[in-house]
Design an enzyme around this catalytic site. Structure first.
Site, PDB file in Angstrom:
ATOM      1  N   GLY A  12       0.774  -1.237   0.000  1.00  0.00           N
ATOM      2  CA  GLY A  12       0.000   0.000   0.000  1.00  0.00           C
ATOM      3  C   GLY A  12       0.803   1.284   0.000  1.00  0.00           C
ATOM      4  O   GLY A  12       0.295   2.330   0.390  1.00  0.00           O
ATOM      5  N   ASN A  14       1.615   3.026  -2.548  1.00  0.00           N
ATOM      6  CA  ASN A  14       0.950   3.959  -3.471  1.00  0.00           C
ATOM      7  C   ASN A  14      -0.368   4.463  -2.901  1.00  0.00           C
ATOM      8  O   ASN A  14      -0.704   5.641  -3.050  1.00  0.00           O
ATOM      9  CB  ASN A  14       0.726   3.302  -4.833  1.00  0.00           C
ATOM     10  N   MET A  88      -4.081  -6.920  -7.368  1.00  0.00           N
ATOM     11  CA  MET A  88      -3.463  -8.025  -8.101  1.00  0.00           C
ATOM     12  C   MET A  88      -4.449  -8.900  -8.877  1.00  0.00           C
ATOM     13  O   MET A  88      -4.161 -10.056  -9.157  1.00  0.00           O
ATOM     14  CB  MET A  88      -2.618  -8.887  -7.151  1.00  0.00           C
ATOM     15  N   ARG A  89      -5.610  -8.352  -9.185  1.00  0.00           N
ATOM     16  CA  ARG A  89      -6.550  -9.122 -10.006  1.00  0.00           C
ATOM     17  C   ARG A  89      -6.859  -8.376 -11.291  1.00  0.00           C
ATOM     18  O   ARG A  89      -6.892  -7.136 -11.290  1.00  0.00           O
ATOM     19  CB  ARG A  89      -7.865  -9.337  -9.256  1.00  0.00           C
ATOM     20  N   ASN A 111      -4.823   2.846 -13.360  1.00  0.00           N
ATOM     21  CA  ASN A 111      -3.858   1.889 -12.786  1.00  0.00           C
ATOM     22  C   ASN A 111      -2.446   2.459 -12.877  1.00  0.00           C
ATOM     23  O   ASN A 111      -2.153   3.286 -13.742  1.00  0.00           O
ATOM     24  CB  ASN A 111      -3.927   0.573 -13.570  1.00  0.00           C
ATOM     25  N   HIS A 113       1.531   1.114 -13.272  1.00  0.00           N
ATOM     26  CA  HIS A 113       2.258  -0.101 -13.662  1.00  0.00           C
ATOM     27  C   HIS A 113       3.762   0.180 -13.667  1.00  0.00           C
ATOM     28  O   HIS A 113       4.203   1.208 -14.197  1.00  0.00           O
ATOM     29  CB  HIS A 113       1.785  -0.551 -15.047  1.00  0.00           C
TER      30      HIS A 113
HETATM   31  C1  GRF Z   1       3.500  -1.049  -7.534  1.00  0.00           C
HETATM   32  O1  GRF Z   1       4.805  -1.360  -7.997  1.00  0.00           O
HETATM   33  C2  GRF Z   1       2.587  -0.742  -8.683  1.00  0.00           C
HETATM   34  O2  GRF Z   1       3.240  -0.170  -9.773  1.00  0.00           O
HETATM   35  C3  GRF Z   1       2.062  -2.096  -9.049  1.00  0.00           C
HETATM   36  O3  GRF Z   1       1.905  -2.763  -7.813  1.00  0.00           O
HETATM   37  C4  GRF Z   1       2.847  -2.254  -6.878  1.00  0.00           C
HETATM   38  C5  GRF Z   1       2.096  -1.898  -5.631  1.00  0.00           C
HETATM   39  O4  GRF Z   1       2.942  -1.494  -4.609  1.00  0.00           O
HETATM   40  N1  GRF Z   1       0.828  -2.015  -9.781  1.00  0.00           N
HETATM   41  P1  GRF Z   1       2.376  -0.855  -3.272  1.00  0.00           P
HETATM   42  O5  GRF Z   1       1.479  -1.886  -2.614  1.00  0.00           O
HETATM   43  O6  GRF Z   1       1.623   0.377  -3.633  1.00  0.00           O
HETATM   44  O7  GRF Z   1       3.591  -0.560  -2.451  1.00  0.00           O
END
Ligand code: GRF
Length: 206
Positions: A12, A14, A88-89, A111, A113
């Site tokens: 989490g 982000n 993750m889905r 999203n 990435h």
């Molecule tokens: C990040 O690297 C994002 O780019 C990808 O999943 C990861 C999530 O990381 N989609 P976090 O849980 O936000 O630390």
């Protein structure tokens, strides 16, 4: 007010940056954070920010049933925009369609990435880029559509790999960018610049 939801499955970092930013954006309200996993770090983060959280486990549910549970929650909070932050889905096209906005001709789902899309779509993008010894990698924020990691790019930023970088250094470089550009996109949304940009592009392409 623009109601948003964050969907996440992991640590989490982000989500944290989005929540920090949202505190300064008067017209953004993070209504809920939804996860498909129990005991993940992101739940603690959301609680600190007093954001209602929900864990919707997939368990024996089909993908459709699982998504319906999530959609019910999103509707109950009148969510307009979804930010995926390490969710993750893969969302079904039915789910994506529910958030379709005719004005921007996109679904209101965003999203982040960890690659310079279209390179390294899919899982473990950091790992694959690092293994391939890429000299320049990057981060992409994009709209979600039916094609995995294939929706229109909103923001992209590159970073250079240093010769001595370990995998950990490489990820740290990338994550630092993630943490600055994802909140920037939230700000674009709050200033109506995201919609304006897309509407303009659509007119231009007609
Ligand atoms: C990040 O690297 C994002 O780019 C990808 O999943 C990861 C999530 O990381 N989609 P976090 O849980 O936000 O630390």
């Amino acid at each position: 007010m623009i109601n948003i939801a964050i969907l996440a499955s992991g640590e989490g970092t982000n989500a944290l940056k989005l929540l920090e930013k949202a505190e300064y954006l008067d017209n953004i309200c993070v209504k809920t954070l939804i996860t498909d996993k129990e005991n993940v770090g992101v739940l603690e983060i959301a609680k600190k920010y007093h954001i209602p959280t929900h864990t919707v486990l997939r368990n024996k549910l089909t993908q459709v049933e699982h998504e319906i549970e999530i959609i019910k929650l999103l509707n109950s909070y009148k969510v307009q925009w979804i930010f995926l932050a390490g969710y993750m889905r893969i969302l079904s096209s039915g789910f994506i369609k529910r958030f379709y906005d005719i004005q921007i001709r996109k679904s209101r789902i965003i999203n982040i990435h960890p690659s310079l899309l279209p390179a390294y779509k899919g899982l473990n993008a950091f790992k694959r880029a690092f293994k391939d010894n890429v000299q320049t990698s990057g981060i992409t924020v994009h709209f979600v559509n039916d094609v995995l990691d294939g929706g229109e790019i909103i923001k992209q930023q590159a970073f250079h790999r240093k010769e001595e970088d370990t995998f950990k250094d490489f990820v740290t470089r990338g994550k630092k960018i993630e943490h600055s550009i994802y909140p920037e996109v939230l700000e674009l949304l709050s200033k109506n610049q995201l919609k304006a940009r897309m509407t303009h592009e659509n007119r231009h392409n007609q």
